[in-house]
Design an enzyme around this catalytic site. Structure first.
Site, PDB file in Angstrom:
ATOM      1  N   ASN A  99     112.259  41.851  64.149  1.00 54.97           N
ATOM      2  CA  ASN A  99     112.741  43.203  64.468  1.00 54.97           C
ATOM      3  C   ASN A  99     111.885  43.799  65.579  1.00 54.97           C
ATOM      4  O   ASN A  99     110.748  43.376  65.754  1.00 54.97           O
ATOM      5  CB  ASN A  99     112.595  44.101  63.232  1.00 54.97           C
ATOM      6  CG  ASN A  99     113.474  43.647  62.093  1.00 54.97           C
ATOM      7  OD1 ASN A  99     114.635  43.362  62.287  1.00 54.97           O
ATOM      8  ND2 ASN A  99     112.896  43.566  60.908  1.00 54.97           N
ATOM      9  N   LYS A 129     110.669  54.401  53.582  1.00 48.35           N
ATOM     10  CA  LYS A 129     110.880  53.363  52.572  1.00 48.35           C
ATOM     11  C   LYS A 129     111.212  53.989  51.217  1.00 48.35           C
ATOM     12  O   LYS A 129     112.082  53.516  50.501  1.00 48.35           O
ATOM     13  CB  LYS A 129     109.594  52.543  52.465  1.00 48.35           C
ATOM     14  CG  LYS A 129     109.808  51.192  51.908  1.00 48.35           C
ATOM     15  CD  LYS A 129     109.696  50.138  52.973  1.00 48.35           C
ATOM     16  CE  LYS A 129     110.231  48.835  52.486  1.00 48.35           C
ATOM     17  NZ  LYS A 129     109.984  47.741  53.382  1.00 48.35           N
ATOM     18  N   ASP A 175     105.738  44.341  50.236  1.00 44.94           N
ATOM     19  CA  ASP A 175     107.134  44.090  50.628  1.00 44.94           C
ATOM     20  C   ASP A 175     107.246  43.195  51.856  1.00 44.94           C
ATOM     21  O   ASP A 175     108.172  42.404  51.961  1.00 44.94           O
ATOM     22  CB  ASP A 175     107.865  45.407  50.882  1.00 44.94           C
ATOM     23  CG  ASP A 175     109.349  45.161  51.083  1.00 44.94           C
ATOM     24  OD1 ASP A 175     109.969  44.584  50.173  1.00 44.94           O
ATOM     25  OD2 ASP A 175     109.872  45.505  52.162  1.00 44.94           O
ATOM     26  N   ASP A 176     106.309  43.331  52.779  1.00 50.27           N
ATOM     27  CA  ASP A 176     106.375  42.501  53.994  1.00 50.27           C
ATOM     28  C   ASP A 176     106.269  41.026  53.634  1.00 50.27           C
ATOM     29  O   ASP A 176     106.856  40.171  54.299  1.00 50.27           O
ATOM     30  CB  ASP A 176     105.234  42.854  54.950  1.00 50.27           C
ATOM     31  CG  ASP A 176     105.203  44.339  55.233  1.00 50.27           C
ATOM     32  OD1 ASP A 176     106.241  44.870  55.642  1.00 50.27           O
ATOM     33  OD2 ASP A 176     104.156  44.972  55.005  1.00 50.27           O
ATOM     34  N   TYR A 212     115.375  54.421  58.455  1.00 41.23           N
ATOM     35  CA  TYR A 212     114.448  53.284  58.450  1.00 41.23           C
ATOM     36  C   TYR A 212     114.608  52.531  59.770  1.00 41.23           C
ATOM     37  O   TYR A 212     114.925  53.139  60.777  1.00 41.23           O
ATOM     38  CB  TYR A 212     114.658  52.437  57.174  1.00 41.23           C
ATOM     39  CG  TYR A 212     113.361  51.753  56.848  1.00 41.23           C
ATOM     40  CD1 TYR A 212     112.227  52.487  56.506  1.00 41.23           C
ATOM     41  CD2 TYR A 212     113.237  50.383  56.974  1.00 41.23           C
ATOM     42  CE1 TYR A 212     111.016  51.880  56.283  1.00 41.23           C
ATOM     43  CE2 TYR A 212     112.014  49.764  56.750  1.00 41.23           C
ATOM     44  CZ  TYR A 212     110.909  50.521  56.411  1.00 41.23           C
ATOM     45  OH  TYR A 212     109.704  49.914  56.218  1.00 41.23           O
ATOM     46  N   GLU A 238     102.535  48.319  52.292  1.00 41.51           N
ATOM     47  CA  GLU A 238     103.497  48.223  53.382  1.00 41.51           C
ATOM     48  C   GLU A 238     102.790  48.262  54.734  1.00 41.51           C
ATOM     49  O   GLU A 238     101.966  49.152  54.988  1.00 41.51           O
ATOM     50  CB  GLU A 238     104.457  49.428  53.283  1.00 41.51           C
ATOM     51  CG  GLU A 238     105.537  49.470  54.318  1.00 41.51           C
ATOM     52  CD  GLU A 238     106.655  48.475  54.067  1.00 41.51           C
ATOM     53  OE1 GLU A 238     106.831  48.043  52.912  1.00 41.51           O
ATOM     54  OE2 GLU A 238     107.334  48.113  55.040  1.00 41.51           O
ATOM     55  N   ASP A 239     103.101  47.301  55.575  1.00 38.86           N
ATOM     56  CA  ASP A 239     102.648  47.305  56.962  1.00 38.86           C
ATOM     57  C   ASP A 239     101.127  47.340  57.123  1.00 38.86           C
ATOM     58  O   ASP A 239     100.585  48.027  57.999  1.00 38.86           O
ATOM     59  CB  ASP A 239     103.328  48.438  57.749  1.00 38.86           C
ATOM     60  CG  ASP A 239     104.781  48.081  58.079  1.00 38.86           C
ATOM     61  OD1 ASP A 239     105.198  46.951  57.747  1.00 38.86           O
ATOM     62  OD2 ASP A 239     105.484  48.902  58.671  1.00 38.86           O
ATOM     63  N   ARG A 274      99.841  47.727  61.131  1.00 42.71           N
ATOM     64  CA  ARG A 274     100.842  46.820  61.707  1.00 42.71           C
ATOM     65  C   ARG A 274     102.223  47.376  61.381  1.00 42.71           C
ATOM     66  O   ARG A 274     102.934  46.868  60.531  1.00 42.71           O
ATOM     67  CB  ARG A 274     100.628  45.412  61.130  1.00 42.71           C
ATOM     68  CG  ARG A 274     101.178  44.320  61.971  1.00 42.71           C
ATOM     69  CD  ARG A 274     102.119  43.469  61.176  1.00 42.71           C
ATOM     70  NE  ARG A 274     103.021  44.289  60.385  1.00 42.71           N
ATOM     71  CZ  ARG A 274     103.899  43.804  59.529  1.00 42.71           C
ATOM     72  NH1 ARG A 274     103.960  42.538  59.307  1.00 42.71           N
ATOM     73  NH2 ARG A 274     104.737  44.607  58.858  1.00 42.71           N
TER      74      ARG A 274
HETATM   75  P1  NAD Z   1     102.850  39.020  61.542  1.00 46.40           P
HETATM   76  O1  NAD Z   1     102.188  39.700  62.668  1.00 46.40           O
HETATM   77  O2  NAD Z   1     102.156  38.932  60.231  1.00 46.40           O
HETATM   78  O3  NAD Z   1     103.209  37.513  61.983  1.00 46.40           O
HETATM   79  C1  NAD Z   1     103.778  37.123  63.199  1.00 46.40           C
HETATM   80  C2  NAD Z   1     103.383  35.687  63.432  1.00 46.40           C
HETATM   81  O4  NAD Z   1     104.065  35.160  64.564  1.00 46.40           O
HETATM   82  C3  NAD Z   1     101.900  35.529  63.671  1.00 46.40           C
HETATM   83  O5  NAD Z   1     101.408  34.474  62.892  1.00 46.40           O
HETATM   84  C4  NAD Z   1     101.840  35.198  65.157  1.00 46.40           C
HETATM   85  O6  NAD Z   1     100.744  34.377  65.443  1.00 46.40           O
HETATM   86  C5  NAD Z   1     103.130  34.442  65.358  1.00 46.40           C
HETATM   87  N1  NAD Z   1     103.558  34.399  66.747  1.00 46.40           N
HETATM   88  C6  NAD Z   1     103.369  35.340  67.706  1.00 46.40           C
HETATM   89  N2  NAD Z   1     103.857  34.898  68.874  1.00 46.40           N
HETATM   90  C7  NAD Z   1     104.357  33.684  68.655  1.00 46.40           C
HETATM   91  C8  NAD Z   1     104.977  32.733  69.489  1.00 46.40           C
HETATM   92  N3  NAD Z   1     105.180  32.979  70.760  1.00 46.40           N
HETATM   93  N4  NAD Z   1     105.367  31.580  68.936  1.00 46.40           N
HETATM   94  C9  NAD Z   1     105.186  31.335  67.634  1.00 46.40           C
HETATM   95  N5  NAD Z   1     104.591  32.207  66.797  1.00 46.40           N
HETATM   96  C10 NAD Z   1     104.184  33.366  67.302  1.00 46.40           C
HETATM   97  O7  NAD Z   1     104.236  39.710  61.339  1.00 46.40           O
HETATM   98  P2  NAD Z   1     105.242  39.510  60.118  1.00 46.40           P
HETATM   99  O8  NAD Z   1     105.062  40.565  59.093  1.00 46.40           O
HETATM  100  O9  NAD Z   1     105.180  38.113  59.660  1.00 46.40           O
HETATM  101  O10 NAD Z   1     106.617  39.825  60.833  1.00 46.40           O
HETATM  102  C11 NAD Z   1     107.095  38.987  61.861  1.00 46.40           C
HETATM  103  C12 NAD Z   1     108.469  39.453  62.273  1.00 46.40           C
HETATM  104  O11 NAD Z   1     109.357  39.363  61.184  1.00 46.40           O
HETATM  105  C13 NAD Z   1     108.501  40.907  62.746  1.00 46.40           C
HETATM  106  O12 NAD Z   1     109.276  41.004  63.903  1.00 46.40           O
HETATM  107  C14 NAD Z   1     109.181  41.622  61.621  1.00 46.40           C
HETATM  108  O13 NAD Z   1     109.944  42.701  62.088  1.00 46.40           O
HETATM  109  C15 NAD Z   1     110.074  40.554  61.061  1.00 46.40           C
HETATM  110  N6  NAD Z   1     110.396  40.818  59.651  1.00 46.40           N
HETATM  111  C16 NAD Z   1     111.713  40.798  59.279  1.00 46.40           C
HETATM  112  C17 NAD Z   1     112.054  41.064  57.981  1.00 46.40           C
HETATM  113  C18 NAD Z   1     113.488  40.998  57.572  1.00 46.40           C
HETATM  114  O14 NAD Z   1     114.315  40.648  58.344  1.00 46.40           O
HETATM  115  N7  NAD Z   1     113.831  41.332  56.356  1.00 46.40           N
HETATM  116  C19 NAD Z   1     111.074  41.368  57.059  1.00 46.40           C
HETATM  117  C20 NAD Z   1     109.731  41.370  57.461  1.00 46.40           C
HETATM  118  C21 NAD Z   1     109.409  41.085  58.766  1.00 46.40           C
END
Ligand code: NAD
Length: 542
Positions: free
Chosen positions: A402, A168, A262-263, A97, A239-240, A150
């Site tokens: 990530n 997954k 899950d996201d 993963y 997912e994604d 995504r």
């Molecule tokens: P997403 O694309 O839905 O959301 C990202 C958000 O961040 C968007 O709203 C975007 O506008 C905003 N953004 C972008 N640039 C920015 C900046 N410079 N300043 C402030 N905000 C900004 O993505 P997501 O699914 O919400 O995931 C976001 C991150 O979280 C990813 O890197 C993902 O890997 C991580 N994530 C971690 C876990 C975990 O640790 N368990 C789980 C899910 C997602």
């Protein structure tokens, strides 16, 4: 033979990864299944096979090669694959993963060897049920589906995103013992906007732009109907998917089918668990926290929504709870005078003076925790972490983006800049950090703590839906499993070594919610925990 009956013999059996035992087929089996001569004569135990596979695995030169090796093993002998992965989970989880699976998806078309899972494309409109009927197994319980728009933090990878449902589902099996024969990875190929892929003659998906609007919705609807007709007890995990579809589809289907995202929800649950654990260190209540999110996407809004539900469980009104969650997006603080906000952010657009960035928002709002889910690295700068440490004795600093390069700050930065006081968790793993003679073990807010156990509980009692209460119960259970020794090292999640124990506990808590909410479709067993545990698959040849 393994736990699933088969009538296969000879080469067909050796080429069926669910039933193949390779050199471990016994003398008796070699006679019964017409295998004599098709295998070298010496018979090996599974332990020896694991030893050989591990040796080969460790000889690989890089993580992508290790990924390819493991997937090839999965394609040959799933039982051995799971034995190997389960015995070496901490080493291999980052390969099957994140982060390696991301690289594998980027290279997917080029490393493609043989298909795995089901591809449903825009061209299958009107005959999706026929495509689903082609899947050879009749008892599918867990589906992970993506449309590849995504993929992790990597954007639109189209059909190359198939690596994600495959990976997954491997984790469902490795972490919670979901029977691999009852899992099905699916990619909806609705096209891609990725120019590089559109121009790549080796791309394996439809070389066309994405379906949108009514056409897209109709295909997803046809898929959901058909898949639930063939597999009435199935749990479908989305997912994604990109933001624009993820929230919409979740709200559309969550009360109709057994489904979750899950996201949004898994991430929310593991983060809420981290906050509950952090509260064991700080002593406060959840409802007293003020949390500031960087990034208002699926993860951020999902986490905040679940935190609001959990605060309401503590007695706060919805309005009071929402007032405790704030967002900064790429244009500054999300507040009520903004006119550029997408619908999913509106609940959190509170009345407040505009703030141009995270540092200004930290100073103005004085949060107890900051949660980075922006997908952008280095956003928790030294002044921001220092400001959090000046405001709080034990500031909560979760850098969840990530892969590692996108983490809002590193573990070392969080501990150093807060003089060892930050309660830190990250999305990608970080090594322990020694600061001022004390060693901190950073927690990884890995969704794998949550979704496998949720799936186990849902599948065990054939739950009709996956309500938020299941994710709240999962979070509480996970936090309770963190030991005092873990907390003393700053670790707010249990060791991944305990993942199967964690999954059983979460599965039991989730099944309990299913009975409380009358969502279960099997009679309540006398001992729920034993019942849940008894459903788990073990990768042995017996
Ligand atoms: P997403 O694309 O839905 O959301 C990202 C958000 O961040 C968007 O709203 C975007 O506008 C905003 N953004 C972008 N640039 C920015 C900046 N410079 N300043 C402030 N905000 C900004 O993505 P997501 O699914 O919400 O995931 C976001 C991150 O979280 C990813 O890197 C993902 O890997 C991580 N994530 C971690 C876990 C975990 O640790 N368990 C789980 C899910 C997602």
């Amino acid at each position: 033979m393994s736990d699933t009956d088969t009538t296969l013999t000879g080469v067909d059996l050796l080429h069926n990864p669910l039933h193949n035992h390779g050199t471990a087929f016994t003398d008796e089996e070699r006679d019964s299944y017409k295998l004599r001569g098709l295998l070298p004569p010496r018979i090996f135990t599974q332990e020896r096979q694991v030893q050989r596979s591990l040796g080969n695995y460790r000889k690989k030169q890089n993580d992508l090669e290790r990924y390819i090796y493991l997937i090839s093993l999965e394609d040959r002998n799933e039982t051995l694959f799971y034995r190997l992965v389960m015995d070496n989970l901490e080493e291999m989880m980052p390969i099957i993963y994140t982060p390696t699976v991301g690289k594998a998806c980027q290279e997917f078309a080029h490393i493609f060897r043989r298909p795995r899972g089901l591809y449903i494309s825009a061209e299958d409109k009107g005959r999706v049920a026929e495509v689903i009927a082609n899947w050879p197994l009749d008892d599918v319980e867990v589906i992970v589906v993506t449309d590849g728009e995504r993929i992790l933090g990597l954007g639109d990878l189209g059909v190359n995103g198939m690596g994600i449902p495959v990976g997954k589902l491997s984790l469902y099996t490795a972490c919670a013992g979901i029977n691999p024969a009852k899992t099905l990875p699916i990619t909806l190929d609705v096209g891609t906007e990725n120019e590089k892929l559109l121009d790549d003659p080796l791309y394996i998906g439809l070389p066309q732009r994405r379906l949108r609007g009514a056409e897209y919705d109709a295909l997803v609807d046809e898929f959901m109907t058909a898949v639930n007709e063939r597999y009435p007890n199935v749990m479908v995990q989305f997912e994604d998917f990109a933001n624009l579809n993820a929230f919409r589809l979740l709200h559309k289907y969550r009360n109709q089918y057994c489904t979750f995202n899950d996201d949004i929800q898994g991430t929310a649950s593991v983060t809420l668990a981290g906050i509950y654990s952090a509260l064991r260190l700080t002593g406060g209540k959840l409802g007293e926290q003020k949390l500031l999110f960087l990034g208002a996407g699926e993860a951020g809004i999902g986490i905040a929504d679940l935190i609001v539900s959990a605060m309401m469980d503590e007695g706060l009104s919805e309005a009071e709870a929402r007032q405790r969650c704030w967002f900064v997006d790429s244009r500054g603080l999300v507040e009520s005078t903004r006119t550029d906000l997408a619908e999913h952010k509106l609940h959190y657009a509170h009345e407040f003076a505009p703030q141009p960035n995270l540092l200004a928002a930290v100073n103005a709002l004085k949060p107890t925790g900051i949660i980075g889910v922006s997908g952008r690295g280095q956003m928790f700068t030294k002044p921001i972490v220092e400001a959090m440490a000046a405001l709080n004795e034990r500031p909560i600093v979760f850098a969840l983006s990530n892969p590692t390069a996108n983490s809002e700050c590193t573990a070392e930065e969080a501990y150093t800049w807060s003089e060892g006081r930050a309660i830190f968790a990250s999305g990608s793993p970080f090594d322990p950090v020694t600061y001022n003679g004390k060693t901190f073990v950073p927690g990884q807010g890995n969704n794998s703590y949550i979704f496998p156990g949720v799936g186990l509980g849902v599948v065990a009692v054939k739950a009709r839906h996956v309500p938020d209460e299941m994710f709240m119960a999962a979070a509480r259970t996970l936090a309770q499993l963190v030991t005092e020794e873990d907390l003393a090292m700053g670790r707010i999640y249990p060791s991944l070594k305990r993942i199967r124990e964690v999954s059983v506990a979460i599965g039991t808590a989730v099944a309990e919610v299913a009975y409380q909410q009358e969502l279960a479709r099997v009679p309540r067993p006398d001992n729920l925990a034993e019942f849940v545990q008894a459903q788990m698959y073990h990768p042995s040849y017996k």
